[in-house]
Design an enzyme around this catalytic site. Sequence first.
Site, mmCIF file in Angstrom:
data_model
loop_
_atom_site.group_PDB
_atom_site.id
_atom_site.type_symbol
_atom_site.label_atom_id
_atom_site.label_comp_id
_atom_site.label_asym_id
_atom_site.label_seq_id
_atom_site.Cartn_x
_atom_site.Cartn_y
_atom_site.Cartn_z
ATOM 1 N N MET A 50 -9.085 8.257 0.085
ATOM 2 C CA MET A 50 -9.830 8.663 1.288
ATOM 3 C C MET A 50 -10.415 10.051 1.084
ATOM 4 O O MET A 50 -9.724 10.954 0.601
ATOM 5 C CB MET A 50 -8.892 8.681 2.490
ATOM 6 C CG MET A 50 -8.170 7.370 2.722
ATOM 7 S SD MET A 50 -7.083 7.522 4.142
ATOM 8 C CE MET A 50 -6.474 5.851 4.288
ATOM 9 N N SER A 78 0.849 -1.197 0.000
ATOM 10 C CA SER A 78 0.000 0.000 0.000
ATOM 11 C C SER A 78 0.878 1.238 0.000
ATOM 12 O O SER A 78 1.617 1.490 0.960
ATOM 13 C CB SER A 78 -0.896 0.024 1.239
ATOM 14 O OG SER A 78 -1.468 1.322 1.363
ATOM 15 N N ASP A 108 -4.934 3.681 -1.783
ATOM 16 C CA ASP A 108 -5.994 4.022 -0.824
ATOM 17 C C ASP A 108 -6.538 5.415 -1.067
ATOM 18 O O ASP A 108 -5.834 6.403 -0.871
ATOM 19 C CB ASP A 108 -5.420 3.957 0.601
ATOM 20 C CG ASP A 108 -5.172 2.530 1.039
ATOM 21 O OD1 ASP A 108 -6.121 1.746 1.060
ATOM 22 O OD2 ASP A 108 -4.001 2.206 1.355
ATOM 23 N N ASP A 123 -6.508 -6.314 4.688
ATOM 24 C CA ASP A 123 -5.908 -4.971 4.666
ATOM 25 C C ASP A 123 -5.932 -4.368 6.062
ATOM 26 O O ASP A 123 -7.002 -4.137 6.629
ATOM 27 C CB ASP A 123 -6.719 -4.107 3.683
ATOM 28 C CG ASP A 123 -6.161 -2.691 3.519
ATOM 29 O OD1 ASP A 123 -5.071 -2.406 4.028
ATOM 30 O OD2 ASP A 123 -6.845 -1.883 2.859
ATOM 31 N N HIS A 158 -8.634 1.093 -3.614
ATOM 32 C CA HIS A 158 -9.537 0.912 -2.474
ATOM 33 C C HIS A 158 -10.207 2.249 -2.169
ATOM 34 O O HIS A 158 -9.564 3.158 -1.652
ATOM 35 C CB HIS A 158 -8.693 0.406 -1.293
ATOM 36 C CG HIS A 158 -9.433 0.281 -0.004
ATOM 37 N ND1 HIS A 158 -8.788 0.121 1.203
ATOM 38 C CD2 HIS A 158 -10.765 0.285 0.280
ATOM 39 C CE1 HIS A 158 -9.683 0.033 2.169
ATOM 40 N NE2 HIS A 158 -10.888 0.131 1.640
ATOM 41 N N GLY A 209 -0.598 1.835 9.668
ATOM 42 C CA GLY A 209 0.121 1.601 10.913
ATOM 43 C C GLY A 209 -0.719 1.212 12.121
ATOM 44 O O GLY A 209 -0.255 1.313 13.264
ATOM 45 N N HIS A 258 -1.467 -1.359 -4.097
ATOM 46 C CA HIS A 258 -2.710 -0.974 -3.422
ATOM 47 C C HIS A 258 -2.743 0.548 -3.253
ATOM 48 O O HIS A 258 -1.825 1.146 -2.701
ATOM 49 C CB HIS A 258 -2.759 -1.668 -2.068
ATOM 50 C CG HIS A 258 -4.050 -1.516 -1.336
ATOM 51 N ND1 HIS A 258 -5.177 -2.248 -1.647
ATOM 52 C CD2 HIS A 258 -4.412 -0.707 -0.304
ATOM 53 C CE1 HIS A 258 -6.168 -1.907 -0.829
ATOM 54 N NE2 HIS A 258 -5.729 -0.970 0.000
ATOM 55 N N MET A 289 -12.262 4.539 -0.085
ATOM 56 C CA MET A 289 -12.857 4.813 1.228
ATOM 57 C C MET A 289 -13.558 6.155 1.111
ATOM 58 O O MET A 289 -13.125 7.158 1.692
ATOM 59 C CB MET A 289 -11.760 4.832 2.304
ATOM 60 C CG MET A 289 -11.265 3.435 2.647
ATOM 61 S SD MET A 289 -9.672 3.472 3.473
ATOM 62 C CE MET A 289 -8.598 3.511 2.051
ATOM 63 N N MET A 347 -11.516 -5.846 5.760
ATOM 64 C CA MET A 347 -10.667 -4.902 6.504
ATOM 65 C C MET A 347 -10.287 -5.541 7.836
ATOM 66 O O MET A 347 -11.154 -5.968 8.603
ATOM 67 C CB MET A 347 -11.399 -3.580 6.753
ATOM 68 C CG MET A 347 -11.546 -2.689 5.528
ATOM 69 S SD MET A 347 -9.994 -2.341 4.650
ATOM 70 C CE MET A 347 -9.045 -1.483 5.908
ATOM 71 N N GLY A 355 -8.781 4.109 7.436
ATOM 72 C CA GLY A 355 -8.519 5.535 7.618
ATOM 73 C C GLY A 355 -7.068 5.885 7.820
ATOM 74 O O GLY A 355 -6.648 6.983 7.484
ATOM 75 N N GLY A 397 1.182 -1.977 4.184
ATOM 76 C CA GLY A 397 1.664 -0.612 3.999
ATOM 77 C C GLY A 397 2.886 -0.326 4.832
ATOM 78 O O GLY A 397 4.030 -0.413 4.358
#
Length: 217
Positions: A36, A7, A34, A174, A65, A144, A32, A67, A136, A141, A196
């Site tokens: 958002m 990611s 992300d 993920d 992905h 880490g 990947h 979100m 998930m 969001g 990630g």
Amino acid sequence: MIKVAPSILSADYVNLQRDIEKVEQGGAEYLHIDVMDGTFVPSISYGPGFVKAIRPISKLVLDVHLMVQQPEHLLPDFIEAGADIIGVQVEATAHIHRALQIIKNGGVKAEVVINPGTPVSQITPVLGMVDQVLVMTVNPGFGGQKFLPETVAKIAELSQLKQANGYNFDIEIDGGVNNETVVACYKAGATVAVAGSYVFNATDPVAKMNAIKTATK
Ligand code: DX5
Ligand code: ZN
């Protein structure tokens, strides 16, 4: 062996091409991405222009992905940008079937995504039409975060439904994935692992990808 999807949320944006080339040459299967929107999740990341910029520099499967709230409005832009797989969160739309159909009609692989608090029963009506299900393993969001072990039962449930009905979707995980947390997920039926911070926060990202692969041999 599980497929690995680094990611780039945790990559070095100033040296993004270098980081992408590193994982591509190191044996990643997917990249990947992300997206958002600051509403469905608190953070804001990037949009279709970002996918479009990456498309010509990599042959990796671009695994997008979303979100975002009401993803159906943005789907044409992400299809046009060159995504290979587009994932929509079932919690983000009142029209999950329509959203998945828009993706498929655009010639792109369709993925449905469920949050840790969402039961598998919420997506059973669309399991016959998807190419991938993303479970998930953290609340979306942020990168880490710590892996939530209670999500593993949902991977097993999906795997069972897949066998019982002859579906052939991939099961992706993920959030909080590393060489240890991936093991139970793989045993439960996960086929693609997003990672990630574990990969990109390391001095040797390729060694971390290999550690995930070795742990699932
Ligand atoms: C979280 C994102 C993830 C994130 C994973 O909302 O969907 O893809 O990049 O990051 P790690 O692997 O650090 O948990
Ligand atoms: Zn993600």
